[in-house]
Design a protein around this motif. Structure first.
Motif, PDB file in Angstrom:
ATOM      1  N   GLN A   1       0.808  -1.217   0.000  1.00 20.10           N
ATOM      2  CA  GLN A   1       0.000   0.000   0.000  1.00 20.10           C
ATOM      3  C   GLN A   1       0.842   1.268   0.000  1.00 20.10           C
ATOM      4  OE1 GLN A   1      -3.910  -0.399   2.410  1.00 20.10           O
ATOM      5  NE2 GLN A   1      -2.581  -1.907   3.359  1.00 20.10           N
ATOM      6  N   GLN A   2       2.174   1.119  -0.037  1.00 18.09           N
ATOM      7  CA  GLN A   2       3.042   2.283  -0.113  1.00 18.09           C
ATOM      8  C   GLN A   2       2.949   2.928  -1.495  1.00 18.09           C
ATOM      9  OE1 GLN A   2       4.799   3.527   2.515  1.00 18.09           O
ATOM     10  NE2 GLN A   2       3.774   1.910   3.698  1.00 18.09           N
ATOM     11  N   PRO A   3       3.151   4.250  -1.588  1.00 21.13           N
ATOM     12  CA  PRO A   3       3.115   4.918  -2.903  1.00 21.13           C
ATOM     13  C   PRO A   3       4.121   4.333  -3.886  1.00 21.13           C
ATOM     14  CG  PRO A   3       3.056   6.533  -1.126  1.00 21.13           C
ATOM     15  CD  PRO A   3       3.334   5.208  -0.487  1.00 21.13           C
ATOM     16  N   VAL A   4       5.295   3.933  -3.374  1.00 21.50           N
ATOM     17  CA  VAL A   4       6.310   3.283  -4.201  1.00 21.50           C
ATOM     18  C   VAL A   4       6.800   2.045  -3.456  1.00 21.50           C
ATOM     19  CG1 VAL A   4       8.548   3.494  -5.335  1.00 21.50           C
ATOM     20  CG2 VAL A   4       7.027   5.487  -5.209  1.00 21.50           C
ATOM     21  N   VAL A   5       6.638   0.888  -4.079  1.00 19.40           N
ATOM     22  CA  VAL A   5       7.030  -0.372  -3.445  1.00 19.40           C
ATOM     23  C   VAL A   5       8.538  -0.566  -3.577  1.00 19.40           C
ATOM     24  CG1 VAL A   5       6.784  -2.876  -3.503  1.00 19.40           C
ATOM     25  CG2 VAL A   5       4.797  -1.418  -3.910  1.00 19.40           C
ATOM     26  N   ASP A   6       9.198  -0.851  -2.469  1.00 16.50           N
ATOM     27  CA  ASP A   6      10.633  -1.139  -2.468  1.00 16.50           C
ATOM     28  C   ASP A   6      10.820  -2.602  -2.873  1.00 16.50           C
ATOM     29  OD1 ASP A   6      13.310  -1.722  -1.865  1.00 16.50           O
ATOM     30  OD2 ASP A   6      13.361  -0.282  -0.223  1.00 16.50           O
ATOM     31  N   LEU A   7      11.298  -2.839  -4.086  1.00 14.80           N
ATOM     32  CA  LEU A   7      11.412  -4.208  -4.600  1.00 14.80           C
ATOM     33  C   LEU A   7      12.430  -5.030  -3.819  1.00 14.80           C
ATOM     34  CD1 LEU A   7      11.139  -3.997  -8.492  1.00 14.80           C
ATOM     35  CD2 LEU A   7       9.491  -4.891  -6.852  1.00 14.80           C
ATOM     36  N   ASP A   8      13.503  -4.414  -3.373  1.00 12.17           N
ATOM     37  CA  ASP A   8      14.516  -5.167  -2.617  1.00 12.17           C
ATOM     38  C   ASP A   8      13.922  -5.721  -1.325  1.00 12.17           C
ATOM     39  OD1 ASP A   8      16.467  -4.714  -4.510  1.00 12.17           O
ATOM     40  OD2 ASP A   8      17.198  -2.882  -3.550  1.00 12.17           O
ATOM     41  N   VAL A   9      13.154  -4.900  -0.632  1.00 13.43           N
ATOM     42  CA  VAL A   9      12.511  -5.362   0.606  1.00 13.43           C
ATOM     43  C   VAL A   9      11.450  -6.408   0.289  1.00 13.43           C
ATOM     44  CG1 VAL A   9      11.166  -4.662   2.619  1.00 13.43           C
ATOM     45  CG2 VAL A   9      12.976  -3.161   1.737  1.00 13.43           C
ATOM     46  N   LEU A  10      10.706  -6.192  -0.791  1.00 14.82           N
ATOM     47  CA  LEU A  10       9.671  -7.154  -1.175  1.00 14.82           C
ATOM     48  C   LEU A  10      10.282  -8.503  -1.524  1.00 14.82           C
ATOM     49  CD1 LEU A  10       6.672  -7.655  -1.755  1.00 14.82           C
ATOM     50  CD2 LEU A  10       7.073  -6.885  -4.101  1.00 14.82           C
ATOM     51  N   ARG A  11      11.426  -8.520  -2.190  1.00 12.26           N
ATOM     52  CA  ARG A  11      12.088  -9.798  -2.523  1.00 12.26           C
ATOM     53  C   ARG A  11      12.511 -10.544  -1.259  1.00 12.26           C
ATOM     54  NH1 ARG A  11      14.847  -6.498  -6.659  1.00 12.26           N
ATOM     55  NH2 ARG A  11      13.842  -6.900  -8.661  1.00 12.26           N
ATOM     56  N   LYS A  12      13.078  -9.825  -0.313  1.00 10.23           N
ATOM     57  CA  LYS A  12      13.510 -10.479   0.926  1.00 10.23           C
ATOM     58  C   LYS A  12      12.323 -11.081   1.674  1.00 10.23           C
ATOM     59  CE  LYS A  12      17.563  -7.511   1.621  1.00 10.23           C
ATOM     60  NZ  LYS A  12      18.196  -6.467   2.488  1.00 10.23           N
ATOM     61  N   LEU A  13      11.220 -10.351   1.672  1.00  8.63           N
ATOM     62  CA  LEU A  13      10.046 -10.834   2.382  1.00  8.63           C
ATOM     63  C   LEU A  13       9.390 -12.006   1.653  1.00  8.63           C
ATOM     64  CD1 LEU A  13       8.407 -10.170   4.914  1.00  8.63           C
ATOM     65  CD2 LEU A  13       6.997  -8.635   3.530  1.00  8.63           C
ATOM     66  N   SER A  14       9.477 -12.014   0.326  1.00 10.42           N
ATOM     67  CA  SER A  14       8.804 -13.043  -0.475  1.00 10.42           C
ATOM     68  C   SER A  14       9.610 -14.319  -0.606  1.00 10.42           C
ATOM     69  CB  SER A  14       8.507 -12.491  -1.879  1.00 10.42           C
ATOM     70  OG  SER A  14       7.713 -11.334  -1.831  1.00 10.42           O
ATOM     71  N   TRP A  15      10.877 -14.312  -0.244  1.00  7.97           N
ATOM     72  CA  TRP A  15      11.730 -15.486  -0.434  1.00  7.97           C
ATOM     73  C   TRP A  15      11.144 -16.714   0.263  1.00  7.97           C
ATOM     74  CZ3 TRP A  15      14.550 -19.606   0.982  1.00  7.97           C
ATOM     75  CH2 TRP A  15      15.588 -20.025   0.136  1.00  7.97           C
ATOM     76  N   SER A  16      10.562 -16.518   1.418  1.00  5.31           N
ATOM     77  CA  SER A  16      10.013 -17.642   2.199  1.00  5.31           C
ATOM     78  C   SER A  16       8.569 -17.947   1.859  1.00  5.31           C
ATOM     79  CB  SER A  16      10.140 -17.349   3.701  1.00  5.31           C
ATOM     80  OG  SER A  16      11.501 -17.184   4.065  1.00  5.31           O
ATOM     81  N   GLY A  17       8.055 -17.386   0.774  1.00  6.66           N
ATOM     82  CA  GLY A  17       6.692 -17.666   0.353  1.00  6.66           C
ATOM     83  C   GLY A  17       5.800 -16.448   0.435  1.00  6.66           C
ATOM     84  N   VAL A  18       4.791 -16.405  -0.422  1.00  5.31           N
ATOM     85  CA  VAL A  18       3.867 -15.275  -0.503  1.00  5.31           C
ATOM     86  C   VAL A  18       2.465 -15.767  -0.149  1.00  5.31           C
ATOM     87  CG1 VAL A  18       2.920 -13.468  -1.989  1.00  5.31           C
ATOM     88  CG2 VAL A  18       5.285 -14.247  -2.323  1.00  5.31           C
ATOM     89  N   PRO A  19       1.714 -15.030   0.679  1.00  5.52           N
ATOM     90  CA  PRO A  19       0.336 -15.425   0.978  1.00  5.52           C
ATOM     91  C   PRO A  19      -0.503 -15.542  -0.289  1.00  5.52           C
ATOM     92  CG  PRO A  19       1.070 -13.705   2.489  1.00  5.52           C
ATOM     93  CD  PRO A  19       2.143 -13.859   1.462  1.00  5.52           C
ATOM     94  N   THR A  20      -1.336 -16.543  -0.337  1.00  4.10           N
ATOM     95  CA  THR A  20      -2.105 -16.842  -1.543  1.00  4.10           C
ATOM     96  C   THR A  20      -2.935 -15.650  -2.009  1.00  4.10           C
ATOM     97  OG1 THR A  20      -2.215 -19.174  -0.907  1.00  4.10           O
ATOM     98  CG2 THR A  20      -3.809 -18.394  -2.543  1.00  4.10           C
ATOM     99  N   ALA A  21      -3.595 -14.973  -1.081  1.00  2.08           N
ATOM    100  CA  ALA A  21      -4.533 -13.914  -1.452  1.00  2.08           C
ATOM    101  C   ALA A  21      -3.864 -12.732  -2.128  1.00  2.08           C
ATOM    102  CB  ALA A  21      -5.296 -13.440  -0.220  1.00  2.08           C
ATOM    103  N   ILE A  22      -2.593 -12.454  -1.802  1.00  2.00           N
ATOM    104  CA  ILE A  22      -1.919 -11.299  -2.391  1.00  2.00           C
ATOM    105  C   ILE A  22      -0.834 -11.702  -3.387  1.00  2.00           C
ATOM    106  CG2 ILE A  22      -2.391  -9.827  -0.403  1.00  2.00           C
ATOM    107  CD1 ILE A  22       0.429 -10.351   0.578  1.00  2.00           C
ATOM    108  N   ARG A  23      -0.746 -12.996  -3.689  1.00  3.20           N
ATOM    109  CA  ARG A  23       0.277 -13.463  -4.621  1.00  3.20           C
ATOM    110  C   ARG A  23       0.143 -12.851  -6.016  1.00  3.20           C
ATOM    111  NH1 ARG A  23       0.363 -19.041  -3.726  1.00  3.20           N
ATOM    112  NH2 ARG A  23       2.308 -19.016  -2.546  1.00  3.20           N
ATOM    113  N   PRO A  24      -1.079 -12.645  -6.554  1.00  2.00           N
ATOM    114  CA  PRO A  24      -1.162 -12.062  -7.899  1.00  2.00           C
ATOM    115  C   PRO A  24      -0.444 -10.730  -8.023  1.00  2.00           C
ATOM    116  CG  PRO A  24      -3.286 -12.976  -7.267  1.00  2.00           C
ATOM    117  CD  PRO A  24      -2.415 -13.046  -6.057  1.00  2.00           C
ATOM    118  N   ILE A  25      -0.682  -9.806  -7.110  1.00  2.39           N
ATOM    119  CA  ILE A  25      -0.049  -8.500  -7.210  1.00  2.39           C
ATOM    120  C   ILE A  25       1.445  -8.573  -6.903  1.00  2.39           C
ATOM    121  CG2 ILE A  25      -0.669  -7.869  -4.828  1.00  2.39           C
ATOM    122  CD1 ILE A  25      -0.959  -4.986  -5.781  1.00  2.39           C
TER     123      ILE A  25
END
Length: 591
Positions: A276-300
């Motif tokens: 929901q941030q105006p600009v998504v930090d991809l580096d932080v998002l990659r670190k958080l997603s490495w261990s899996g992404v919740p199903t409901a928000i996986r598309p985005i």
């Protein structure tokens, strides 16, 4: 005859393979020769070597085990041979055996039966004016309306109060069928004066109930097509995840279980806040997603990680609208002259491969889904002439398609069995376009896996052999002593990204991590996953001989795997990458 990897990789993909079983009397030097499946083979005592149905392997000049194939397809070939049927008719017969709503045999006389609705002739530009690059032309030919407008018009004309009744559904299914064998006939499939326009075979936007509510679809689904962040509105941890990532921990003490659940909830809230941030930090998002992404928000999350969705929220909705329109206009131009105006070689291969894609999953045996996949694969192929369409690419689009479908259906719906034809055309069109562009982004990084002679796969196989020699020398020595070549079993692992070895849901979990290993997750990191996958079975393989090894690696026992096995596989792959990727001299001196 000496083994030739080059000849193997250049061999035709449309040959149905067979596995030639070796009896105890057959010399182990035989794997180094080409096995001719059209001739009877004899062992050293003169006994006939019988084929083993249901497994993949050699046919003609194809080396044992290396051919991309499906076990179900081979079983069908064996059945047809027993009945002495013409192999040329196999594709259509096999198609009918896998789905009740099969293609109709009257395709030649009724071009609209293929699922591509026929509209009056229009002024359409010649194919030579189409863009041959990786992007689709954003313009619509003069004198035509947009694909989305035409699809909406068709749906309105065909809609009725009983549209979704069992009788109407069966009629729609029958009218969207065609014949695989008829595609080979080319120009006879449609009249040149009636260009076929691809239309999504689905219900009208008012179907389901008189109030317009469609079974299983989110009430705000149409808003999600315009703004993906709508997914996050009102989404809480209980709805989005529940115990999904805690499977297998039920036996733990209550305090341990509660702690793990608390950690997962905190992680989910981090995802939600970041998106929901105006600009998504991809580096932080990659670190958080490495261990899996919740199903409901996986598309985005996937669309952001693959580089399809802009990180800046102000540009996001405009970019989505432009890319989807670009794809729709490109599809209309491509199919403007009907099926007879397509490259028949590419189209025929796509046409027969799509029904073979996940044949046991209802979603991918649905006629609506298959029409979407045909358009995606054909459009990608003609805009990437260096590789064109290669068997295996049809598998790579399925995770995207299933994940993007989950954005529009309720969380309690099973996407693998959901009737996608219930969705309105604008949602189907969005899922199709998003799947196309994300597949294109993925293949941009591994396109040399599918060009002539597939050099990318050859390099990966060489590196895999060197890696196994370093991390499990006894296993490497045993495979060599049994004359097992790595290309005989790992070619499919590289070509299909292990999708034939694990379930689609486990593949999706692996791709969560692959997408974070930017920009080489599907090439370099996948190599280490394959190494971890092979060494996992080291103890079993060390007790086997050549034939047993090949049979085992063609059907690895992963049916009972849970997500924790995938997590361990990825963790071990990360360890091997950390040790060896930065030190290439440790791998046979290669750089």
């Amino acid at each position: 005859m000496d083994f030739s990897a080059t000849r193997l990789l250049e061999a035709p993909h449309d040959q149905a393979p067979r596995l030639v079983g070796l009896s105890p009397g057959v010399s182990k030097t035989m794997p180094h020769t080409y096995l001719d499946a059209n001739k009877d083979m004899k062992d050293e005592q003169g006994g006939l070597v019988k084929p083993v149905p249901g497994k993949t392997g050699a046919m003609g000049n194809m080396v044992f085990g290396a051919q991309y194939s499906h076990a179900t397809s081979v079983l069908e070939v064996e059945r047809l041979r027993a009945l002495q049927m013409d192999p040329a008719s196999w594709a259509n017969d096999h198609h009918k055996s896998m789905a009740d709503d099969d293609y109709d045999s009257n395709y030649d006389n009724n071009p609209e039966l293929s699922g591509y609705q026929t509209l009056p002739a229009q002024d359409v530009k010649d194919d030579s004016e189409l863009d041959a690059g990786s992007s689709l032309s954003p313009t619509t030919p003069s004198g035509t309306t947009s694909l989305s407008d035409q699809m909406s018009k068709l749906m309105k004309e065909e809609s009725s109060p009983t549209k979704n009744s069992p009788t109407a559904t069966a009629t729609t299914t029958d009218m969207s069928s065609g014949s695989a064998s008829s595609v080979e006939k080319g120009a006879s499939s449609a009249a040149a004066t009636s260009p076929a326009i691809p239309a999504v075979t689905g219900s009208s936007t008012s179907s389901g109930t008189p109030s317009g509510v469609i079974e299983g679809m989110k009430p705000n689904a149409r808003k999600i097509t315009q703004d993906p962040l709508v997914i996050l509105r009102g989404l809480d941890y209980e709805t989005a995840m529940g115990d999904l990532h805690l499977i297998g921990m039920e036996h733990q003490a209550d305090a341990v279980y509660a702690l793990q659940r608390s950690k997962q909830k905190a992680r989910f809230l981090k995802f939600k806040d970041m998106l929901q941030q105006p600009v998504v930090d991809l580096d932080v998002l990659r670190k958080l997603s490495w261990s899996g992404v919740p199903t409901a928000i996986r598309p985005i999350v996937w669309q952001l990680l693959v580089g399809y969705l802009p990180c800046n929220s102000d540009r996001r909705n405009v970019a989505l609208e432009r890319k989807r329109k670009e794809y729709q206009d490109g599809v209309q131009q491509t199919f403007a002259r009907g099926i007879e105006g397509l490259d028949q070689t590419i189209w025929h291969q796509v046409f027969i491969d799509v029904p073979r894609t996940n044949p046991k999953m209802a979603l991918f045996q649905n006629q609506t889904t298959q029409r979407c996949l045909e358009r995606i694969l054909y459009c990608w192929a003609i805009r990437h002439p260096a590789s064109s369409y290669v068997q295996g690419i049809n598998d790579l689009v399925t995770p995207f398609f299933l994940v993007f479908l989950t954005a529009y259906i309720e969380e309690d719906q099973d996407p693998e069995s959901y009737d996608i034809s219930l969705l309105p055309p604008e949602i189907l069109s969005a899922i199709e376009a998003d799947s196309y562009w994300c597949l294109s982004k993925l293949l941009d990084g591994i396109q040399d896996n599918f060009t002539h002679a597939q050099p990318g796969i050859q390099r990966q196989i060489v590196k895999l052999r060197e890696l196994i020699c370093r991390i499990d020398a006894p296993l490497a020595a045993h495979l060599q002593s049994e004359h097992v070549e790595f290309i005989q079993f790992s070619f499919r692992w590289m070509n299909c990204l292990l999708m034939r070895e694990v379930t689609l849901q486990h593949t999706i979990r692996m791709w969560d991590t692959y997408l974070t290993e930017h920009p080489h997750g599907f090439s370099e990191f996948h190599l280490y996953v394959c190494a971890a996958f092979l060494t996992k079975w080291s103890a079993e393989l060390m007790r086997m001989e050549f034939q047993e090894i090949m049979l085992f690696l063609q059907d690895v026992p992963t049916d009972d795997w849970q997500e924790k096995e995938i997590e361990l596989l990825l963790s071990e792959a990360f360890m091997w990458k950390s040790l060896f990727h930065a030190s290439p001299m440790h791998l046979g001196g290669s750089k």
